[in-house]
Design a protein around this motif. Structure first.
Motif, PDB file in Angstrom:
ATOM      1  N   SER A  17       0.805  -1.227   0.000  1.00 33.23           N
ATOM      2  CA  SER A  17       0.000   0.000   0.000  1.00 33.23           C
ATOM      3  C   SER A  17       0.833   1.270   0.000  1.00 33.23           C
ATOM      4  O   SER A  17       0.287   2.369   0.033  1.00 33.23           O
ATOM      5  CB  SER A  17      -0.947  -0.007   1.217  1.00 33.23           C
ATOM      6  N   GLY A  19       5.117   3.066  -0.877  1.00 28.86           N
ATOM      7  CA  GLY A  19       6.550   2.967  -1.184  1.00 28.86           C
ATOM      8  C   GLY A  19       6.946   1.869  -2.152  1.00 28.86           C
ATOM      9  O   GLY A  19       6.383   1.747  -3.254  1.00 28.86           O
ATOM     10  N   ILE A  20       7.906   1.078  -1.757  1.00 22.22           N
ATOM     11  CA  ILE A  20       8.478   0.046  -2.630  1.00 22.22           C
ATOM     12  C   ILE A  20       7.425  -0.996  -3.017  1.00 22.22           C
ATOM     13  O   ILE A  20       7.344  -1.422  -4.173  1.00 22.22           O
ATOM     14  CB  ILE A  20       9.671  -0.633  -1.910  1.00 22.22           C
ATOM     15  N   ARG A  40      -1.725  -2.834   6.910  1.00 21.32           N
ATOM     16  CA  ARG A  40      -2.554  -2.801   8.120  1.00 21.32           C
ATOM     17  C   ARG A  40      -3.546  -1.649   8.122  1.00 21.32           C
ATOM     18  O   ARG A  40      -4.648  -1.763   8.626  1.00 21.32           O
ATOM     19  CB  ARG A  40      -1.659  -2.670   9.371  1.00 21.32           C
ATOM     20  N   CYS A  66      -4.296  -6.829   6.227  1.00 24.06           N
ATOM     21  CA  CYS A  66      -3.654  -7.973   6.866  1.00 24.06           C
ATOM     22  C   CYS A  66      -2.345  -7.522   7.494  1.00 24.06           C
ATOM     23  O   CYS A  66      -1.536  -6.843   6.868  1.00 24.06           O
ATOM     24  CB  CYS A  66      -3.383  -9.050   5.795  1.00 24.06           C
ATOM     25  N   VAL A  68       1.095  -8.793   8.653  1.00 22.84           N
ATOM     26  CA  VAL A  68       1.878 -10.006   8.356  1.00 22.84           C
ATOM     27  C   VAL A  68       2.409 -10.685   9.618  1.00 22.84           C
ATOM     28  O   VAL A  68       2.916 -11.801   9.557  1.00 22.84           O
ATOM     29  CB  VAL A  68       3.061  -9.725   7.393  1.00 22.84           C
ATOM     30  N   LEU A  69       2.290 -10.000  10.762  1.00 25.55           N
ATOM     31  CA  LEU A  69       2.747 -10.628  12.003  1.00 25.55           C
ATOM     32  C   LEU A  69       1.646 -11.438  12.674  1.00 25.55           C
ATOM     33  O   LEU A  69       1.879 -12.083  13.692  1.00 25.55           O
ATOM     34  CB  LEU A  69       3.266  -9.547  12.965  1.00 25.55           C
ATOM     35  N   GLN A  97       9.361  -2.036   8.394  1.00 25.58           N
ATOM     36  CA  GLN A  97       9.964  -0.713   8.573  1.00 25.58           C
ATOM     37  C   GLN A  97      11.231  -0.886   9.391  1.00 25.58           C
ATOM     38  O   GLN A  97      11.441  -1.924  10.015  1.00 25.58           O
ATOM     39  CB  GLN A  97       8.996   0.221   9.296  1.00 25.58           C
ATOM     40  N   ARG A 166      18.619  -8.002  10.071  1.00 26.82           N
ATOM     41  CA  ARG A 166      18.776  -8.096   8.616  1.00 26.82           C
ATOM     42  C   ARG A 166      19.816  -9.146   8.237  1.00 26.82           C
ATOM     43  O   ARG A 166      19.682  -9.829   7.215  1.00 26.82           O
ATOM     44  CB  ARG A 166      19.186  -6.738   8.039  1.00 26.82           C
ATOM     45  N   ILE A 192      18.704  -3.107  -0.056  1.00 29.44           N
ATOM     46  CA  ILE A 192      18.572  -1.713  -0.440  1.00 29.44           C
ATOM     47  C   ILE A 192      19.297  -0.794   0.529  1.00 29.44           C
ATOM     48  O   ILE A 192      19.544  -1.137   1.692  1.00 29.44           O
ATOM     49  CB  ILE A 192      17.100  -1.291  -0.616  1.00 29.44           C
ATOM     50  N   GLY A 193      19.637   0.363   0.001  1.00 31.09           N
ATOM     51  CA  GLY A 193      20.267   1.389   0.828  1.00 31.09           C
ATOM     52  C   GLY A 193      19.171   2.306   1.330  1.00 31.09           C
ATOM     53  O   GLY A 193      18.401   1.944   2.206  1.00 31.09           O
ATOM     54  N   VAL A 195      15.836   4.313   0.075  1.00 30.50           N
ATOM     55  CA  VAL A 195      14.862   4.481  -1.007  1.00 30.50           C
ATOM     56  C   VAL A 195      13.758   5.418  -0.518  1.00 30.50           C
ATOM     57  O   VAL A 195      13.215   5.224   0.578  1.00 30.50           O
ATOM     58  CB  VAL A 195      14.265   3.108  -1.415  1.00 30.50           C
ATOM     59  N   SER A 197      10.434   6.790   0.345  1.00 32.21           N
ATOM     60  CA  SER A 197       9.214   6.015   0.611  1.00 32.21           C
ATOM     61  C   SER A 197       8.448   6.668   1.739  1.00 32.21           C
ATOM     62  O   SER A 197       8.875   7.700   2.278  1.00 32.21           O
ATOM     63  CB  SER A 197       9.579   4.581   1.014  1.00 32.21           C
TER      64      SER A 197
HETATM   65  P1  NDP Z   1       6.690   2.380   3.422  1.00 28.87           P
HETATM   66  O1  NDP Z   1       6.434   2.845   4.819  1.00 28.87           O
HETATM   67  O2  NDP Z   1       6.446   3.322   2.305  1.00 28.87           O
HETATM   68  O3  NDP Z   1       5.888   1.039   3.127  1.00 28.87           O
HETATM   69  C1  NDP Z   1       5.820   0.001   4.062  1.00 28.87           C
HETATM   70  C2  NDP Z   1       4.622  -0.857   3.712  1.00 28.87           C
HETATM   71  O4  NDP Z   1       4.586  -1.996   4.593  1.00 28.87           O
HETATM   72  C3  NDP Z   1       3.295  -0.126   3.896  1.00 28.87           C
HETATM   73  O5  NDP Z   1       2.402  -0.589   2.917  1.00 28.87           O
HETATM   74  C4  NDP Z   1       2.863  -0.587   5.281  1.00 28.87           C
HETATM   75  O6  NDP Z   1       1.476  -0.426   5.419  1.00 28.87           O
HETATM   76  C5  NDP Z   1       3.314  -2.027   5.231  1.00 28.87           C
HETATM   77  N1  NDP Z   1       3.497  -2.689   6.524  1.00 28.87           N
HETATM   78  C6  NDP Z   1       4.335  -2.345   7.529  1.00 28.87           C
HETATM   79  N2  NDP Z   1       4.231  -3.210   8.533  1.00 28.87           N
HETATM   80  C7  NDP Z   1       3.313  -4.133   8.162  1.00 28.87           C
HETATM   81  C8  NDP Z   1       2.755  -5.281   8.767  1.00 28.87           C
HETATM   82  N3  NDP Z   1       3.132  -5.674   9.990  1.00 28.87           N
HETATM   83  N4  NDP Z   1       1.839  -5.993   8.095  1.00 28.87           N
HETATM   84  C9  NDP Z   1       1.442  -5.625   6.846  1.00 28.87           C
HETATM   85  N5  NDP Z   1       1.919  -4.539   6.228  1.00 28.87           N
HETATM   86  C10 NDP Z   1       2.839  -3.806   6.879  1.00 28.87           C
HETATM   87  O7  NDP Z   1       8.209   1.930   3.456  1.00 28.87           O
HETATM   88  P2  NDP Z   1       9.207   1.277   2.385  1.00 28.87           P
HETATM   89  O8  NDP Z   1       8.590   1.152   1.047  1.00 28.87           O
HETATM   90  O9  NDP Z   1      10.463   1.983   2.538  1.00 28.87           O
HETATM   91  O10 NDP Z   1       9.395  -0.153   3.046  1.00 28.87           O
HETATM   92  C11 NDP Z   1       9.348  -1.378   2.333  1.00 28.87           C
HETATM   93  C12 NDP Z   1      10.352  -2.340   2.932  1.00 28.87           C
HETATM   94  O11 NDP Z   1      11.675  -1.891   2.640  1.00 28.87           O
HETATM   95  C13 NDP Z   1      10.277  -2.456   4.461  1.00 28.87           C
HETATM   96  O12 NDP Z   1      10.413  -3.806   4.834  1.00 28.87           O
HETATM   97  C14 NDP Z   1      11.463  -1.646   4.921  1.00 28.87           C
HETATM   98  O13 NDP Z   1      11.954  -2.049   6.179  1.00 28.87           O
HETATM   99  C15 NDP Z   1      12.457  -1.957   3.796  1.00 28.87           C
HETATM  100  N6  NDP Z   1      13.556  -1.014   3.730  1.00 28.87           N
HETATM  101  C16 NDP Z   1      13.343   0.263   3.280  1.00 28.87           C
HETATM  102  C17 NDP Z   1      14.388   1.158   3.205  1.00 28.87           C
HETATM  103  C18 NDP Z   1      14.207   2.541   2.660  1.00 28.87           C
HETATM  104  O14 NDP Z   1      15.176   3.320   2.638  1.00 28.87           O
HETATM  105  N7  NDP Z   1      13.038   2.910   2.195  1.00 28.87           N
HETATM  106  C19 NDP Z   1      15.745   0.784   3.637  1.00 28.87           C
HETATM  107  C20 NDP Z   1      15.866  -0.587   4.048  1.00 28.87           C
HETATM  108  C21 NDP Z   1      14.808  -1.445   4.087  1.00 28.87           C
HETATM  109  P3  NDP Z   1       0.794  -0.267   6.899  1.00 28.87           P
HETATM  110  O15 NDP Z   1       1.707   0.594   7.710  1.00 28.87           O
HETATM  111  O16 NDP Z   1      -0.528   0.331   6.602  1.00 28.87           O
HETATM  112  O17 NDP Z   1       0.701  -1.652   7.428  1.00 28.87           O
END
Ligand code: NDP
Length: 271
Positions: A17, A19-20, A40, A66, A68-69, A97, A166, A192-193, A195, A197
């Protein structure tokens, strides 16, 4: 831009929903795959769903709340995907996150939460979708791709728990790849470094100094990229991480498993 026709295949993107994950869902839809995303927060999920439906009116999309935990919710999500699409060929474990904390300020509870998030955000969806992936493997392509961080190989003291988790996850992915290889299910990750988001946007919005100085998002990210010595001189874009995920999820990488792609703009210092 890679062009591949994925009509008939189903991609599941956890955390789709924002970012990546959202950029990855978009890439799969553009390639003709049916896509299931989860998150969530209902509002964030609804916004993402609306945007994707507007851009891909013909696309087959399922957006499901949903966490994921939560094992029950993940099982229900997998059942919903099976009911709606009848299959799942590619699972992108992206939800999550990072946690900014040093050893001195990380409590036992915070350690547990972080280890729980990093491990179980992979373990639970993988377990729930494995039966569908096993079917997909018989049809051709079945793959799991995990979003991991360069912190796995290059830990940062200000993210001690995340870095440690990690590294463990990198090991988990390798073991999974070996265990599932005889079933022709591939398991890979991206490291990833930084990104751009949702989570970085939130950090920018919470940076009081930047806000009171009226610093723009562009100037803020540029300054951070300089401070962090990112050789390519900027943050990555979500679609750049998505393209690497897409490659590892599809038959474009049919002879690659137990591996990872660096998407860090050159930050990795090891050879
Ligand atoms: P965003 O916050 O933009 O996106 C995170 C997404 O994960 C959201 O859709 C969020 O939705 C969802 N999410 C988080 N926790 C849960 C959960 N327990 N169950 C279901 N959905 C969940 O961040 P990014 O796009 O940056 O993050 C994507 C991944 O990349 C993450 O795992 C992050 O740790 C990893 N990452 C990102 C980095 C960066 O620089 N951007 C660096 C290193 C790793 P909601 O909160 O509504 O559940």
């Amino acid at each position: 831009m890679i062009q591949l026709d994925l009509t008939g295949q189903v991609a599941v993107v956890t955390g789709g929903s924002s970012g990546i994950g959202l950029a990855t869902a978009e890439l799969f839809l553009r390639a003709g795959a049916a896509v299931a995303i989860c998150g969530r927060d209902n509002d964030r999920l609804a916004r993402a769903e609306r945007g994707l439906r507007e851009r891909y009116p013909q696309g087959q999309l399922l957006a499901s709340r949903c966490d994921v935990l939560d094992a029950g919710e993940v099982a229900a999500f997998a059942a919903e995907v099976e009911k709606r699409f009848g299959r799942a060929d590619m699972l992108v474990n992206n939800a999550g996150q990072g946690r900014v904390s040093t050893f001195a300020d990380t409590s036992d509870e915070a350690w547990r939460e972080e280890l729980d998030l990093k491990y179980f955000s992979i373990i639970r969806p993988t377990r729930a979708f494995l039966p569908l992936l096993r079917h997909a493997a018989k049809a051709g392509n079945a793959a799991i791709v995990c979003v991991n961080s360069l912190l796995a190989l290059q830990p940062e003291p200000h993210m001690v728990a995340t870095s440690s988790a990690r590294a463990g996850v990198l090991s988990l992915i390798k073991s999974l790849a070996v265990e599932l290889a005889p079933e022709q299910i591939r398991v890979n990750s991206i490291l990833i470094g930084i990104v751009e988001s949702g989570q970085w946007r939130r950090r920018y919005e919470n940076d009081q100094e930047a806000q009171s100085a009226g610093q723009s998002w562009e100037d803020w990210t540029q300054a951070l990229a300089r401070k962090k010595h990112i050789p390519l001189g900027r943050f990555g874009r979500p679609e750049e991480a998505a393209q690497a995920l897409f490659y590892l999820a599809t038959s474009l990488s049919s002879y690659t498993t137990g591996s990872h792609i660096d998407v860090s703009g050159g930050v990795a210092r090891h050879v």
